[in-house]
Write a protein that holds these residues in place. Structure first.
Motif, PDB file in Angstrom:
ATOM      1  N   LEU A   1      -6.284  -0.379   8.891  1.00  0.00           N
ATOM      2  CA  LEU A   1      -4.974   0.236   8.708  1.00  0.00           C
ATOM      3  C   LEU A   1      -4.792   0.765   7.283  1.00  0.00           C
ATOM      4  O   LEU A   1      -4.216   1.841   7.082  1.00  0.00           O
ATOM      5  N   MET A   2      -5.301   0.032   6.305  1.00  0.00           N
ATOM      6  CA  MET A   2      -5.164   0.482   4.924  1.00  0.00           C
ATOM      7  C   MET A   2      -5.982   1.741   4.665  1.00  0.00           C
ATOM      8  O   MET A   2      -5.553   2.636   3.922  1.00  0.00           O
ATOM      9  N   SER A   3      -7.159   1.822   5.266  1.00  0.00           N
ATOM     10  CA  SER A   3      -7.979   3.027   5.072  1.00  0.00           C
ATOM     11  C   SER A   3      -7.321   4.237   5.731  1.00  0.00           C
ATOM     12  O   SER A   3      -7.370   5.346   5.198  1.00  0.00           O
ATOM     13  N   LEU A   4      -6.686   4.026   6.877  1.00  0.00           N
ATOM     14  CA  LEU A   4      -5.977   5.113   7.551  1.00  0.00           C
ATOM     15  C   LEU A   4      -4.761   5.569   6.737  1.00  0.00           C
ATOM     16  O   LEU A   4      -4.485   6.764   6.614  1.00  0.00           O
ATOM     17  N   ALA A   5      -4.052   4.608   6.167  1.00  0.00           N
ATOM     18  CA  ALA A   5      -2.871   4.942   5.369  1.00  0.00           C
ATOM     19  C   ALA A   5      -3.250   5.690   4.089  1.00  0.00           C
ATOM     20  O   ALA A   5      -2.431   6.439   3.537  1.00  0.00           O
ATOM     21  N   ASP A   6      -4.470   5.486   3.653  1.00  0.00           N
ATOM     22  CA  ASP A   6      -4.955   6.140   2.433  1.00  0.00           C
ATOM     23  C   ASP A   6      -5.488   7.551   2.707  1.00  0.00           C
ATOM     24  O   ASP A   6      -6.022   8.204   1.815  1.00  0.00           O
ATOM     25  N   SER A   7      -5.351   8.005   3.936  1.00  0.00           N
ATOM     26  CA  SER A   7      -5.880   9.311   4.325  1.00  0.00           C
ATOM     27  C   SER A   7      -5.168  10.453   3.605  1.00  0.00           C
ATOM     28  O   SER A   7      -3.969  10.372   3.305  1.00  0.00           O
TER      29      SER A   7
END
Length: 481
Positions: free
Chosen positions: A141-147
């Motif tokens: 989820l954090m990697s997706l939010a950092d998109s």
């Protein structure tokens, strides 16, 4: 955090051929060999070393036993059954060789689509189903939010499918940090990945749905690259992402699978994409046009096989149903996701059994429409892809029986000829991976072929015989994969 360090190293190693040093540079190869010996564990060095010893020894044995091999072929040709088998085998070899050349040609025709501008990007719902994934779902989820994607156009939705571990806790931790940027919910009980995705499709508001496995990490530009084809091609109904292995530094099997994945995605799916007919959009990273999903959603969630509800192969099934509607299904080589794969043999063969059963089921479904006028334009390439898939299934039992006969009657010839075949046929994956990424790591293609040939040859016949069985096989607490 640990996942950040791991992912950073993945980003640094995702280099294309433009950054790959020349193979003629002896110093580069020598330094890489030294690095491999120092960083690899003793078991890894032994496995790769043994692979080369066995392949080299097979060349010598085949040279010594050439007369025996010629006699074996003559004996087969002298019987009606043997002659029929040889004719079929020769025909299939010619087809496969021609198909490889055709795939190579289509690969060179492929070009990934560049990202469109922020203004052109569609509204996007990212669905992350999770089951017993623990802390890894937080990393996802954090990697997706950092998109690198406009926040106002991005909806993150994660669904806990009745996990028995602390998955829900880590989803809540992500919610604390991300706030309204992510929505989290729980299924009343474990209902399966397909039902978790179904809930996400119904609750999502985006024009494009993106599905991401809860053990996967994406790059900053992954989402925008993945969904751009929907803007540039109005006939695009689905897009497959480029899957690499996240845990390939932890065990030998992930190292081997990473080489296999690169060939499967960057070579095979590139070729399929040039035909607008990628056969499977992977669950780890895929995108679907909203209208295409809702046109088949009821059939997808209620899909059955031999009277039993289908609870596996949801990604291949969705791809099949979208292809059937006449949409293009593409591959984006520039949309990366890194996912965890099995580290032990038991998890590996269970994963392959699940994939094999899905492949059998969906090839049957594809046969019902692929020879009809299912979409505008040429369909020859799609039909050729299907025929190649179908022949693997149809011929699995005849070749299994021949292999067993060969082993029982001429064991030394079988072993030596098999290792020689691995040396020849696996050289292309080695070259392909070395050109795209890492020279030394590419040699794991040989070890993977040995493992698959001698340890997993039974997967397809077994999958055919048990295609009606249900169950994910690899979902659990002890070993998620």
């Amino acid at each position: 955090m640990k996942f950040e360090n791991t992912f950073t190293s993945k980003l640094n190693t995702t280099n294309h051929s433009d950054n790959t040093p020349s193979f003629k540079n002896g110093f580069f190869i020598k330094s890489k060999l030294k690095s491999f010996v120092h960083t690899a564990n003793a078991w890894g060095v032994f496995v790769m070393g043994s692979t080369f010893v066995l392949m080299i020894a097979s060349i010598y044995v085949m040279y010594v036993l050439q007369a025996d091999y010629d006699q074996f072929n003559q004996d087969r040709m002298s019987t009606t059954f043997g002659l029929i088998f040889m004719v079929i085998a020769t025909g299939l070899f010619i087809f496969k060789a021609g198909f490889f050349v055709y795939t190579l040609y289509r690969y060179f025709r492929y070009k990934a689509i560049d990202s469109v501008s922020d203004e052109e990007l569609p509204t996007c719902t990212v669905i992350v189903p999770a089951y017993n994934e623990g802390k890894q779902v937080y990393a996802t989820l954090m990697s997706l939010a950092d998109s690198d994607y406009p926040v106002e156009k991005l909806q993150l939705l994660s669904i806990d499918d009745g996990s028995k571990d602390d998955t829900w806790h880590w989803m809540q931790e992500a919610k604390k940090i991300l706030g309204n940027r992510v929505s989290i919910c729980q299924q009343p009980k474990n209902m399966g990945k397909r039902h978790a995705l179904y809930r996400g499709f119904n609750e999502g508001i985006g024009d494009v749905f993106v599905t991401v496995d809860s053990d996967s990490i994406v790059k900053k530009d992954t989402l925008r690259n993945l969904v751009s084809p929907f803007i540039t091609n109005e006939k695009c109904g689905a897009v497959a992402g480029n899957i690499r292995v996240l845990n390939n530094e932890k065990a030998l099997i992930p190292k081997m699978l990473d080489v296999s994945f690169v060939l499967s995605f960057e070579f095979v799916r590139s070729a399929e994409s040039s035909l607008n007919s990628v056969l499977c959009t992977p669950g780890a990273l895929a995108a679907y046009r909203r209208t295409a999903v809702f046109a088949c959603l009821n059939d997808w969630i209620n899909q059955t096989f031999m009277g039993q509800p289908s609870d596996i192969g949801e990604d291949r099934a969705m791809t099949n149903m979208i292809l059937k509607q006449g949409y293009h299904v593409l591959f984006q080589r520039n949309a990366y996701a890194y996912t965890n794969v099995p580290e032990k043999f038991r998890g590996l063969y269970k994963m392959f059994i699940r994939w094999g059963r899905s492949n059998v089921r969906e090839n049957i479904e594809m046969s019902k429409y692929v020879f009809k006028n299912f979409r505008e334009g040429t369909k020859a390439g799609t039909r050729l892809l299907f025929f190649s898939q179908a022949t693997k299934i149809v011929m699995s039992y005849p070749f299994l029986l021949f292999m067993l006969y060969f082993v029982l009657t001429h064991p030394i010839l079988f072993v030596s000829s098999t290792f020689l075949s691995i040396l020849v046929l696996s050289t292309f994956p080695v070259i392909f991976y070395a050109k795209r990424y890492n020279f030394i790591e590419s040699f794991w293609a040989y070890s993977y072929s040995v493992m698959y040939t001698f340890g997993l040859f039974w997967i397809t016949p077994y999958a055919i015989a048990t295609a009606n069985r249900r169950g994910w096989l690899t979902r659990g607490l002890a070993e998620k994969k």
